[in-house]
Write a protein that holds these residues in place. Structure first.
Motif, PDB file in Angstrom:
ATOM      1  N   ARG A 192      42.099  50.351  42.790  1.00 13.35           N
ATOM      2  CA  ARG A 192      41.384  49.242  43.428  1.00 13.35           C
ATOM      3  C   ARG A 192      42.383  48.184  43.902  1.00 13.35           C
ATOM      4  NH1 ARG A 192      36.369  48.770  43.568  1.00 13.35           N
ATOM      5  NH2 ARG A 192      35.813  46.640  42.946  1.00 13.35           N
ATOM      6  N   VAL A 218      39.817  40.404  44.290  1.00 16.03           N
ATOM      7  CA  VAL A 218      39.249  40.696  42.963  1.00 16.03           C
ATOM      8  C   VAL A 218      38.107  39.716  42.693  1.00 16.03           C
ATOM      9  CG1 VAL A 218      39.708  40.637  40.468  1.00 16.03           C
ATOM     10  CG2 VAL A 218      41.341  41.746  42.011  1.00 16.03           C
ATOM     11  N   SER A 253      35.088  40.396  44.775  1.00 11.76           N
ATOM     12  CA  SER A 253      34.385  41.643  44.421  1.00 11.76           C
ATOM     13  C   SER A 253      33.400  41.455  43.270  1.00 11.76           C
ATOM     14  CB  SER A 253      35.396  42.716  44.008  1.00 11.76           C
ATOM     15  OG  SER A 253      35.898  42.416  42.708  1.00 11.76           O
ATOM     16  N   ASP A 278      34.300  41.775  40.224  1.00 12.35           N
ATOM     17  CA  ASP A 278      34.765  42.604  39.102  1.00 12.35           C
ATOM     18  C   ASP A 278      34.982  41.740  37.863  1.00 12.35           C
ATOM     19  OD1 ASP A 278      34.779  44.779  40.738  1.00 12.35           O
ATOM     20  OD2 ASP A 278      36.901  45.267  40.483  1.00 12.35           O
ATOM     21  N   SER A 279      34.718  42.314  36.708  1.00 17.13           N
ATOM     22  CA  SER A 279      34.864  41.528  35.476  1.00 17.13           C
ATOM     23  C   SER A 279      36.235  41.729  34.837  1.00 17.13           C
ATOM     24  CB  SER A 279      33.760  41.905  34.491  1.00 17.13           C
ATOM     25  OG  SER A 279      33.884  43.281  34.206  1.00 17.13           O
ATOM     26  N   GLU A 280      37.112  42.491  35.499  1.00 18.49           N
ATOM     27  CA  GLU A 280      38.466  42.627  34.960  1.00 18.49           C
ATOM     28  C   GLU A 280      39.470  42.881  36.082  1.00 18.49           C
ATOM     29  OE1 GLU A 280      37.631  45.676  32.126  1.00 18.49           O
ATOM     30  OE2 GLU A 280      37.791  47.265  33.613  1.00 18.49           O
ATOM     31  N   SER A 281      40.710  42.466  35.794  1.00 16.27           N
ATOM     32  CA  SER A 281      41.823  42.823  36.659  1.00 16.27           C
ATOM     33  C   SER A 281      42.961  43.245  35.737  1.00 16.27           C
ATOM     34  CB  SER A 281      42.225  41.667  37.567  1.00 16.27           C
ATOM     35  OG  SER A 281      43.178  42.124  38.522  1.00 16.27           O
ATOM     36  N   LYS A 290      44.648  45.597  31.162  1.00 15.02           N
ATOM     37  CA  LYS A 290      43.621  44.768  31.796  1.00 15.02           C
ATOM     38  C   LYS A 290      43.591  43.350  31.267  1.00 15.02           C
ATOM     39  CE  LYS A 290      40.525  48.728  32.211  1.00 15.02           C
ATOM     40  NZ  LYS A 290      39.353  49.405  31.656  1.00 15.02           N
ATOM     41  N   LYS A 318      33.170  34.788  35.814  1.00 16.15           N
ATOM     42  CA  LYS A 318      32.550  34.315  37.072  1.00 16.15           C
ATOM     43  C   LYS A 318      33.182  33.015  37.553  1.00 16.15           C
ATOM     44  CE  LYS A 318      28.028  36.449  37.047  1.00 16.15           C
ATOM     45  NZ  LYS A 318      27.974  37.041  35.681  1.00 16.15           N
TER      46      LYS A 318
END
Ligand code: GRF
Length: 197
Positions: A112, A127, A130, A132-135, A156, A161
């Protein structure tokens, strides 16, 4: 035995390059021997000067010519190559000359948010957008495409939010500083069969 000589390729600030240099300083088995950049004005050169690491700039054209890079690498006896914020593709012949000996770090969880144009703050922005709840970070071998080689290591961090791209960047940077040098250390020890301690 002479040390394993490392070249770091960087296009920007070079905070990872400095962190990697600090990690290996004082070691007699692995040495940061060269910083190579496509940008003369990149801050990484200032860091190199302060740390007394030879640093060079090559033009885009020369960096696309593997013979030119290989000549430089031969002069500095380079055994292993670390990309740290390097924004150009690595030419195929250079990859073939250094099999499993060129690594990169990407500031997200590949596959991703990778590929052409996905670098720096653009990654963290994408990120956040998107949802997403993690990077995290991805350390991978380099092939002839952007952010595409075999993955070696990922870790990770949570993205909430309320996180801004800047928040995500600082969490990711912390992971980069914590893990990139030690993972590279392990890869080199395995590749060159140095004693593991
Ligand atoms: C880092 O986030 C790295 O993951 C990416 O480019 C950035 C380089 O930052 N490939 P710096 O130049 O090391 O400060």
């Amino acid at each position: 035995m002479p040390p394993i000589h490392i070249a770091i390729l960087a296009s920007g600030s070079g905070s990872n390059a400095e962190n990697i240099f600090n990690y290996f300083s004082g070691r007699n088995d692995i040495e940061i021997s060269l910083i190579l950049s496509n940008k003369a004005e990149a801050y990484v050169h200032k860091r190199a000067e302060r740390l007394c690491i030879p640093s060079l700039t090559m033009s885009k054209q020369d960096l696309e010519d593997s013979n030119k890079i290989l000549r430089v690498f031969r002069n500095y006896r380079i055994d292993f190559v670390i990309l740290a914020g390097y924004l150009m593709l690595v030419p195929k012949e250079l990859i073939l000359a250094y099999p499993n000996r060129i690594v990169n770090i990407h500031p997200a969880l590949l596959p991703r948010f990778g590929g052409k144009g996905m670098y720096g703050d653009k990654v963290h922005q994408a990120v956040v957008e998107s949802g997403d709840s993690e990077s995290g970070i991805t350390i991978h071998y380099v092939n002839e495409n952007f952010d595409d080689g075999a993955i070696i290591f990922q870790i990770k961090c949570a993205v909430s939010k309320n996180d801004t791209p800047e928040n995500v960047a600082s969490k990711v940077h912390a992971l980069e500083y914590k893990y990139y040098p030690s993972i590279v250390d392990k890869i080199i020890k395995k590749e060159f069969q140095l004693s593991l301690d």
